[in-house]
Design a protein around this motif. Structure first.
Motif, mmCIF file in Angstrom:
data_model
loop_
_atom_site.group_PDB
_atom_site.id
_atom_site.type_symbol
_atom_site.label_atom_id
_atom_site.label_comp_id
_atom_site.label_asym_id
_atom_site.label_seq_id
_atom_site.Cartn_x
_atom_site.Cartn_y
_atom_site.Cartn_z
ATOM 1 N N HIS A 186 0.802 -1.234 0.000
ATOM 2 C CA HIS A 186 0.000 0.000 0.000
ATOM 3 C C HIS A 186 0.829 1.275 0.000
ATOM 4 C CE1 HIS A 186 1.028 0.150 4.236
ATOM 5 N NE2 HIS A 186 0.427 -1.012 4.450
ATOM 6 N N LYS A 187 2.154 1.152 0.099
ATOM 7 C CA LYS A 187 3.070 2.294 0.019
ATOM 8 C C LYS A 187 2.824 3.335 1.121
ATOM 9 C CE LYS A 187 4.620 0.388 -3.745
ATOM 10 N NZ LYS A 187 3.618 -0.687 -3.948
ATOM 11 N N GLY A 188 2.224 2.898 2.227
ATOM 12 C CA GLY A 188 2.010 3.801 3.356
ATOM 13 C C GLY A 188 0.659 4.472 3.387
ATOM 14 N N TYR A 189 -0.175 4.252 2.366
ATOM 15 C CA TYR A 189 -1.503 4.864 2.357
ATOM 16 C C TYR A 189 -2.423 4.170 3.366
ATOM 17 C CZ TYR A 189 -0.351 7.750 -1.659
ATOM 18 O OH TYR A 189 0.221 8.694 -2.474
ATOM 19 N N GLY A 190 -3.520 4.854 3.680
ATOM 20 C CA GLY A 190 -4.415 4.378 4.736
ATOM 21 C C GLY A 190 -5.397 3.321 4.272
ATOM 22 N N THR A 191 -4.908 2.182 3.885
ATOM 23 C CA THR A 191 -5.777 1.070 3.499
ATOM 24 C C THR A 191 -6.266 0.338 4.753
ATOM 25 O OG1 THR A 191 -3.962 -0.516 3.369
ATOM 26 C CG2 THR A 191 -4.442 0.774 1.383
ATOM 27 N N SER A 192 -7.266 -0.512 4.570
ATOM 28 C CA SER A 192 -7.769 -1.282 5.705
ATOM 29 C C SER A 192 -6.673 -2.179 6.281
ATOM 30 C CB SER A 192 -8.979 -2.114 5.282
ATOM 31 O OG SER A 192 -8.651 -3.003 4.225
ATOM 32 N N HIS A 193 -5.849 -2.752 5.412
ATOM 33 C CA HIS A 193 -4.741 -3.594 5.875
ATOM 34 C C HIS A 193 -3.772 -2.778 6.726
ATOM 35 C CE1 HIS A 193 -0.726 -5.461 5.550
ATOM 36 N NE2 HIS A 193 -1.379 -6.608 5.544
ATOM 37 N N HIS A 194 -3.481 -1.563 6.297
ATOM 38 C CA HIS A 194 -2.551 -0.711 7.037
ATOM 39 C C HIS A 194 -3.135 -0.335 8.402
ATOM 40 C CE1 HIS A 194 0.410 2.942 6.755
ATOM 41 N NE2 HIS A 194 0.666 2.145 7.777
ATOM 42 N N PHE A 195 -4.418 0.044 8.438
ATOM 43 C CA PHE A 195 -5.049 0.386 9.703
ATOM 44 C C PHE A 195 -5.083 -0.812 10.647
ATOM 45 C CE2 PHE A 195 -7.204 4.014 7.453
ATOM 46 C CZ PHE A 195 -6.643 5.014 8.236
ATOM 47 N N ASP A 196 -5.323 -2.004 10.101
ATOM 48 C CA ASP A 196 -5.316 -3.204 10.933
ATOM 49 C C ASP A 196 -3.941 -3.416 11.559
ATOM 50 O OD1 ASP A 196 -7.955 -3.713 10.363
ATOM 51 O OD2 ASP A 196 -7.548 -5.229 8.824
ATOM 52 N N ALA A 197 -2.893 -3.193 10.756
ATOM 53 C CA ALA A 197 -1.536 -3.357 11.271
ATOM 54 C C ALA A 197 -1.222 -2.319 12.344
ATOM 55 C CB ALA A 197 -0.528 -3.259 10.127
ATOM 56 N N LEU A 198 -1.708 -1.092 12.153
ATOM 57 C CA LEU A 198 -1.482 -0.051 13.154
ATOM 58 C C LEU A 198 -2.186 -0.387 14.465
ATOM 59 C CD1 LEU A 198 -1.730 3.168 10.980
ATOM 60 C CD2 LEU A 198 0.183 2.549 12.451
ATOM 61 N N ARG A 199 -3.388 -0.913 14.372
ATOM 62 C CA ARG A 199 -4.104 -1.292 15.590
ATOM 63 C C ARG A 199 -3.381 -2.430 16.316
ATOM 64 N NH1 ARG A 199 -8.450 -0.836 11.802
ATOM 65 N NH2 ARG A 199 -9.657 1.071 12.158
#
Length: 204
Positions: free
Chosen positions: A168-181
């Motif tokens: 995702h190159k750092g964009y706010g995808t659902s996968h990225h948000f899941d990883a942040l949580r």
């Protein structure tokens, strides 16, 4: 499709070295903002050059190689996440653009800037909204900036594989948000950015 309509108006005035300038990475939650400045000759005609967002990753890589081979000069400016947090993303973008212009080996006589505005420059310029879809030079710069940043994010993916930066190159995808949580922010996350659904900034 981007074309030379803007450039021709300047070339007709006898000005030869026009730099198209664009950035990649204003919106992501992580990583740097990258800007590129590209000077092309009036005889350059690279089929398929367009707004980088309209192109596949493979096509961007192909065009990147052609652009870097044919351009009179290319400059790239990279402003890291730490500076983005210090001065805000708008000022960081302006800094990246200024650095890209300063790194051109051939001094530009005129600039075409993607976007509605640009900070005062000693070089004459025109800011063009959606310029990456209209100006050939800006479109070329958008490709160089995007490919450069994507390569950097793939390198970060090796260091922080749990976040999926290569995808995702750092964009706010659902996968990225899941990883942040799950993991919280890593070193390259922009700590000042507000994260919808995560309670404010990325640190909160």
């Amino acid at each position: 499709m981007a074309d030379f309509r803007f450039e021709r108006g300047i070339w007709d005035r006898g000005i030869r070295h026009i730099a198209g300038v664009d950035e990649a990475g204003r919106g992501p939650l992580a990583g740097p903002v990258v800007a590129a400045a590209v000077i092309l000759s009036d005889s350059s005609e690279i089929h398929g050059v367009d707004d980088s967002k309209k192109l596949s990753s493979q096509r961007r890589e192909e065009l990147f190689q052609i652009i870097t081979g044919q351009a009179i000069s290319i400059g790239v400016g990279i402003v890291p996440h730490t500076v983005i947090d210090e001065i805000n993303i708008y000022q960081a973008t302006m800094r990246a653009m200024a650095e890209a212009i300063a790194k051109l080996s051939c001094a530009p006589e005129y600039l075409f800037i993607d976007g509605p505005r640009y900070q005062r420059s000693s070089i004459p310029f025109t800011a063009i909204v959606d310029g990456d879809a209209k100006s050939y030079s800006i479109a070329a710069a958008s490709i160089v900036a995007k490919v450069t940043r994507d390569r950097l994010m793939r390198e970060f993916d090796v260091l922080y594989p749990q976040y999926g930066f290569a995808r995702h190159k750092g964009y706010g995808t659902s996968h990225h948000f899941d990883a942040l949580r799950r993991y919280g922010p890593c070193e390259i996350h922009r700590k000042s950015f507000r994260m919808p659904g995560l309670g404010g900034t990325i640190l909160e």
